[in-house]
Design a protein around this motif. Structure first.
Motif, PDB file in Angstrom:
ATOM      1  N   LEU A   1       0.845  -1.208   0.000  1.00  0.00           N
ATOM      2  CA  LEU A   1       0.000   0.000   0.000  1.00  0.00           C
ATOM      3  C   LEU A   1       0.879   1.256   0.000  1.00  0.00           C
ATOM      4  CD1 LEU A   1      -2.700  -1.117   2.608  1.00  0.00           C
ATOM      5  CD2 LEU A   1      -3.118  -0.649   0.187  1.00  0.00           C
ATOM      6  N   SER A   2       1.981   1.192   0.747  1.00  0.00           N
ATOM      7  CA  SER A   2       2.892   2.345   0.805  1.00  0.00           C
ATOM      8  C   SER A   2       3.575   2.565  -0.537  1.00  0.00           C
ATOM      9  CB  SER A   2       3.956   2.128   1.885  1.00  0.00           C
ATOM     10  OG  SER A   2       3.357   2.005   3.154  1.00  0.00           O
TER      11      SER A   2
ATOM     12  N   PHE B   1       1.363   4.193  -2.952  1.00  0.00           N
ATOM     13  CA  PHE B   1       1.169   5.616  -2.693  1.00  0.00           C
ATOM     14  C   PHE B   1       2.397   6.423  -3.117  1.00  0.00           C
ATOM     15  CE2 PHE B   1       1.520   9.441  -0.191  1.00  0.00           C
ATOM     16  CZ  PHE B   1       0.259   9.985  -0.327  1.00  0.00           C
ATOM     17  N   VAL B   2       3.584   5.915  -2.794  1.00  0.00           N
ATOM     18  CA  VAL B   2       4.813   6.687  -3.051  1.00  0.00           C
ATOM     19  C   VAL B   2       5.184   6.649  -4.531  1.00  0.00           C
ATOM     20  CG1 VAL B   2       7.284   6.850  -2.534  1.00  0.00           C
ATOM     21  CG2 VAL B   2       5.660   6.355  -0.710  1.00  0.00           C
TER      22      VAL B   2
ATOM     23  N   GLU C   1      12.371   4.813  -2.641  1.00  0.00           N
ATOM     24  CA  GLU C   1      11.944   5.824  -1.669  1.00  0.00           C
ATOM     25  C   GLU C   1      11.083   5.186  -0.572  1.00  0.00           C
ATOM     26  OE1 GLU C   1      10.262   9.420  -3.211  1.00  0.00           O
ATOM     27  OE2 GLU C   1      10.050  10.246  -1.188  1.00  0.00           O
TER      28      GLU C   1
ATOM     29  N   ARG D   1      16.595   8.000 -11.957  1.00  0.00           N
ATOM     30  CA  ARG D   1      15.352   8.694 -12.253  1.00  0.00           C
ATOM     31  C   ARG D   1      15.092   9.865 -11.300  1.00  0.00           C
ATOM     32  NH1 ARG D   1      10.521   4.832 -13.627  1.00  0.00           N
ATOM     33  NH2 ARG D   1      11.190   3.745 -11.785  1.00  0.00           N
TER      34      ARG D   1
ATOM     35  N   GLY E   1       7.402   8.166 -10.376  1.00  0.00           N
ATOM     36  CA  GLY E   1       8.201   9.388 -10.441  1.00  0.00           C
ATOM     37  C   GLY E   1       7.330  10.615 -10.369  1.00  0.00           C
ATOM     38  N   LYS E   2       7.500  11.482 -11.360  1.00  0.00           N
ATOM     39  CA  LYS E   2       6.809  12.761 -11.391  1.00  0.00           C
ATOM     40  C   LYS E   2       5.295  12.577 -11.351  1.00  0.00           C
ATOM     41  CE  LYS E   2       6.915  15.169 -15.337  1.00  0.00           C
ATOM     42  NZ  LYS E   2       7.495  15.897 -16.463  1.00  0.00           N
ATOM     43  N   ARG E   3       4.845  11.416 -11.814  1.00  0.00           N
ATOM     44  CA  ARG E   3       3.404  11.201 -11.871  1.00  0.00           C
ATOM     45  C   ARG E   3       2.894  10.331 -10.731  1.00  0.00           C
ATOM     46  NH1 ARG E   3       2.421   9.621 -18.025  1.00  0.00           N
ATOM     47  NH2 ARG E   3       2.127  11.708 -18.894  1.00  0.00           N
ATOM     48  N   SER E   4       3.723  10.097  -9.700  1.00  0.00           N
ATOM     49  CA  SER E   4       3.248   9.242  -8.624  1.00  0.00           C
ATOM     50  C   SER E   4       2.010   9.901  -8.046  1.00  0.00           C
ATOM     51  CB  SER E   4       4.328   9.063  -7.559  1.00  0.00           C
ATOM     52  OG  SER E   4       4.420  10.194  -6.753  1.00  0.00           O
ATOM     53  N   SER E   5       1.065   9.099  -7.616  1.00  0.00           N
ATOM     54  CA  SER E   5      -0.254   9.512  -7.099  1.00  0.00           C
ATOM     55  C   SER E   5      -1.260   9.751  -8.221  1.00  0.00           C
ATOM     56  CB  SER E   5      -0.209  10.748  -6.195  1.00  0.00           C
ATOM     57  OG  SER E   5      -0.392  11.937  -6.931  1.00  0.00           O
ATOM     58  N   PHE E   6      -0.816  10.059  -9.418  1.00  0.00           N
ATOM     59  CA  PHE E   6      -1.771  10.272 -10.502  1.00  0.00           C
ATOM     60  C   PHE E   6      -2.063   8.955 -11.224  1.00  0.00           C
ATOM     61  CE2 PHE E   6      -0.074  14.604 -10.208  1.00  0.00           C
ATOM     62  CZ  PHE E   6      -1.269  15.313 -10.188  1.00  0.00           C
TER      63      PHE E   6
END
Lengths: 338, 535
Positions: free
Chosen positions: B72-73, B76-77, B82, B144, B417-422
């Motif tokens: 789950l983490s 999200f990340v 990371e 990255r 990366g830049k789009r994490s969460s999207f």
């Protein structure tokens, strides 16, 4: 304690909020209600258009500022029981989230239910600390309910902010902070850390700062950013709502270092997505250890989990053999109040 | 490791290219060798620890954190390194000082499959959050963090005031920790001499033509062949084949390597014999056929016979030790023609020039090329030198118009990366038959590009509001949103239930106006498979 294995019939979680069906009262309803108990002043909990609004004095002042004075209801003191009908009593208990924030203790014939609203367990110079209250059902928030979220001590984050300021005398620090609560806490913590210079504000923050001062929270010298020259703002600290970072408003500032005070800053890409150069992990919510610690401390018979990453907390409860269920409330996605 | 970890963190939060260059240059100037050399290798993607796989890192964390809470983490990340750096529990007992970059690199290099886990765990135990993040990025490959190899080399050139072209030129002959490179840059030694080494030289690349109209008196036209671009090098008695990124792929194509012994450096397209591209006369099979030969460490004789590889040559960079790159393209072409005449015609031919009277005629030829499955046209300025990279105005690619189909969004996944969460990766499908006749949607492809940032925010909101099911990180959505999907070709596929696979699919438009029932049928896509491409 609970009189049966089933949840009591006098409380129900609806998409629009927590409902007390026998008397048709609501807690933090997202739709206009005749009787609304409101935990705190953030917009996803306190909406306009209710008939009677029951909340702490500070919360009702915040609602008045945002939506106009409520037509009915009254200011409640912390720990003052309010009889709301059908033998149900509602008591507001400090939640430690923002000024005026409360948990609501609901009691009926020996059954005790706590609705935490948003809360945190860290000290905050702008509000009363969270008061742990024994209960049978704990209805908890879950904004930062993933084990990656462990908030560092706020002193460390304030020290990083002051170090960045000292290292960049020709730039300024622009802190994006939610206008209600986070901004005042950051300002108060800066004062505690010995920073006594003027802190410059975005216009949208002035009224709430004045409200805090009326309620006895000292914020030190504040002024409107628009009243200073670009030159005078070099080496200064400016606070604005997160949405004003990278806005045309910010173009007047001398090469700002974009900072943002939020629990979401724990994740690098969240900071990058908002073009934040100085992420400050400062949250008005519990981190993972505080959420799970509170559940262990109160060890309720049942935990209901509202907005946030409920799946992780549900799983944690299952691992610890604690009864839990997730509530599906509307309008509580990831936002800037974190 | 502290300095390197701080560098990575600072780079992540720095937007401007100049500030990134300044951070990198400062690091390369002030950190002592060999740490700075290993760091440079990490930043340019030159480090590889074959025994340290991402799976090991996942296993390690799952021994310490509940696997579901980890997944789950991670979801999200949006980044495993990371997530693990945030979740790694501090070891009990006294804190050992953090490892240096060199110490970490030698420990990771020494790792075997059996020892990789304790080695990685031992290093993580000695680091703080930022240090763990840096170590895991180094250990598992691609950083990255918004720094390309090119940017790192540019920073190196700036740090020591040496020409970037010189750095690029000798780069592929050097190995981490780049002792020779730093010695030359700091003035302690002469520039390494690489003329007699079989090393990769940077490719010259083309820009898209867009709407420009060119004069064919200034530009020569060639077909754009759909294989893989390679560089063929013979020096010091050795032959090497390099891919676009400079990767040595000689082992996959021993038949081609064996056939080349002319001392020099050639640029061409690696293809497989067939009749898909350009028909019988074109003599090349589809990209699909070439794929059978890619990525193999050992190639059997039967594989070589079934999919015979050859190189269609475009250009020549060196001829018997003579550097031709400053000569105009037309002169290099003449030299290339004379060299090709002496090569084995089974393994080499030259990319023919297209005879067209003017640009309009070329446009007609290009339009007709779809029939013969050719990817498009290349235009090369006749007087252009061979310049590394994508210099404006010299070479153009003019691809044929993409194919399109209307498809329905079925599943979505979060990006990295830049789009994490999207929710930015979409699987879409087409109908097996009209919906009214009981047809169902089957997935035909997946795309994660072609939309603007604003559209991405809208799409992310759409996914969140229309989720009907969750399978781990994958959300199934209500089948109501139509995409116009653009793609270069359709190939038959046994991997997908729909029996087809799209080549380079991307979202070309979001058709909010179009009802899902009106999206295309799979049969329509199947008819786009060029008959001969099957072979």
């Amino acid at each position: 304690m609970l009189t049966s294995q089933k949840p009591p019939r006098w409380i129900k979680a609806e998409r629009e909020g927590i409902h007390l069906p026998t008397i048709d009262w609501w807690i933090d309803p997202s739709r206009p209600a005749t009787n609304a108990l409101v935990t705190h002043g953030h917009a996803d909990h306190a909406r306009g258009g209710h008939g009677q609004v029951w909340a702490t004095g500070a919360t009702r002042d915040i609602i008045a500022l945002r939506y106009g004075t409520p037509t009915g209801g009254r200011d409640l003191d912390y720990n003052e029981p309010l009889d709301i009908g059908d033998s149900i009593t509602a008591t507001f208990v400090p939640a430690g989230h923002v000024l005026g924030s409360a948990q609501i203790l609901l009691e009926r014939q020996g059954e005790r239910i706590i609705v935490t609203g948003d809360y945190k367990r860290r000290p905050d110079p702008t509000c009363l600390p969270f008061q742990p209250t024994p209960c049978d059902i704990l209805i908890t928030e879950a904004t930062f309910a993933l084990p990656i979220f462990t908030h560092p001590p706020i002193e460390r984050e304030i020290a990083r902010l002051l170090a960045a300021r000292a290292a960049n005398p020709d730039r300024c620090i622009l802190i994006g902070a939610y206008a209600l609560g986070k901004a005042q806490r950051v300002i108060a913590e800066l004062r505690l850390a010995g920073y006594h210079e003027t802190i410059w504000l975005h216009g949208a923050m002035v009224a709430v700062c004045e409200l805090y001062e009326r309620h006895g929270v000292e914020l030190g010298p504040l002024a409107l950013m628009s009243e200073a020259t670009r030159e005078a703002l070099k080496g200064q600290i400016i606070a604005c709502p997160p949405s004003s970072l990278n806005s045309t408003w910010a173009r007047r500032l001398p090469d700002p270092i974009n900072a943002m005070a939020s629990g979401w800053m724990r994740v690098r890409q969240r900071a990058v997505q908002r073009n934040v150069e100085l992420p400050l992990i400062i949250s008005d919510h519990c981190d993972w250890n505080e959420l799970t610690g509170t559940i262990l401390e109160l060890s309720p018979e049942e935990t209901w989990i509202t907005h946030g990453r409920e799946d992780a907390l549900l799983h944690w409860c299952a691992l610890h053999q604690m009864r839990a269920r997730a509530l599906d409330l509307v309008g509580r996605e990831e936002d800037d109040t974190g | 490791m502290d300095r390197f970890a701080r560098l990575l963190t600072d780079l992540i939060y720095t937007r401007s290219r100049n500030s990134k260059l300044a951070l990198l240059a400062d690091y390369l100037r002030t950190v002592p060798a060999p740490d700075r050399g290993w760091a440079l290798a990490g930043l340019t993607g030159e480090l590889n620890f074959p025994s340290v796989k991402a799976g090991i890192v996942r296993d390690l964390i799952k021994e310490r954190v509940d696997p579901i809470l980890f997944s789950l983490s991670r979801d999200f990340v949006g980044d495993t390194a990371e997530t693990v750096s945030l979740l790694w529990p501090a070891p009990p007992g006294a804190v050992t000082p953090p490892p240096t970059v060199s110490e970490a690199v030698s420990a990771l290099s020494a790792a075997t499959r059996a020892t990789a886990k304790p080695i990685v765990a031992g290093l993580l135990d000695r680091l703080d959050e930022d240090g763990r993040f840096a170590l895991l990025k180094l250990a598992t490959g691609a950083l990255r963090i918004g720094v390309s190899a090119r940017l790192a080399k540019t920073a190196f050139a700036q740090a020591f005031s040496v020409p970037l072209d010189d750095v690029e030129e000798i780069w592929h002959a050097l190995r981490p920790p780049y002792t020779d490179l730093f010695a030359w840059a700091t003035g302690a030694a002469a520039k390494p001499d690489i003329t007699s080494l079989p090393v990769f030289r940077p490719f010259m690349l083309a820009n898209p033509l867009e709407d420009a109209v060119l004069d064919l008196a200034d530009y020569a036209a060639e077909w754009k062949w759909d294989g893989i671009r390679i560089q063929l090098v013979h020096a010091g008695g050795e032959t090497r084949l390099f891919s676009r990124g400079g990767e040595d792929i000689t082992a996959s194509f021993p038949d081609v390597a064996r056939a080349f012994a002319h001392e020099g450096v050639l640029d061409g397209e690696l293809l497989v014999r067939g009749a898909a591209q350009g028909g019988e006369a074109g003599g090349a099979a589809s990209f699909n056929a070439l794929q059978q030969r890619l990525g193999r460490k050992v190639v059997s004789a039967s594989m070589q016979a079934a999919y015979p590889a050859f190189v269609r040559l475009y250009d020549m960079l060196f001829d018997r030790g003579e550097d031709l790159r400053r000569l105009p393209w037309s002169d290099r072409r003449v030299r290339l023609e004379s060299v090709v005449a002496g090569l084995d015609p089974g393994a080499f031919d030259i990319s023919a020039l297209i005879e067209a009277g003017d640009f309009d005629e070329l446009a007609d030829l290009r339009a007709a090329a779809r029939e013969t499955d050719i990817e498009g046209v290349m235009l090369k300025r006749r007087d252009s030198p061979y310049e590394a990279g994508r210099k404006a105005g010299l070479w153009y690619k003019w691809k044929r118009e993409p194919l399109t189909a209307d498809c329905v969004m079925m599943y979505a996944q979060r990006g990295s990366g830049k789009r994490s969460s999207f929710y930015s990766d979409y699987t879409f499908g087409c109908w097996t038959a009209p919906e009214a006749e009981g047809g169902v949607l089957l997935p035909v492809g997946k795309a994660y590009s072609g939309f603007s940032d604003e559209e991405l925010r809208w799409l992310d909101g759409f996914v969140r509001k229309h989720t009907v099911n969750r399978f781990g990180p994958v959300r199934e959505v209500e089948k109501s949103l139509v995409f116009e999907v653009a793609f270069d070709a359709v190939n038959p596929s046994t991997r997908h239930k729909s029996g087809i696979a799209m080549r380079f699919p991307r979202i070309s438009r979001i058709r909010r106006d179009k009802p899902a029932a009106e999206a295309d049928e799979i049969g329509t896509l199947r008819r786009m498979i060029v008959a001969s491409a099957a072979g």
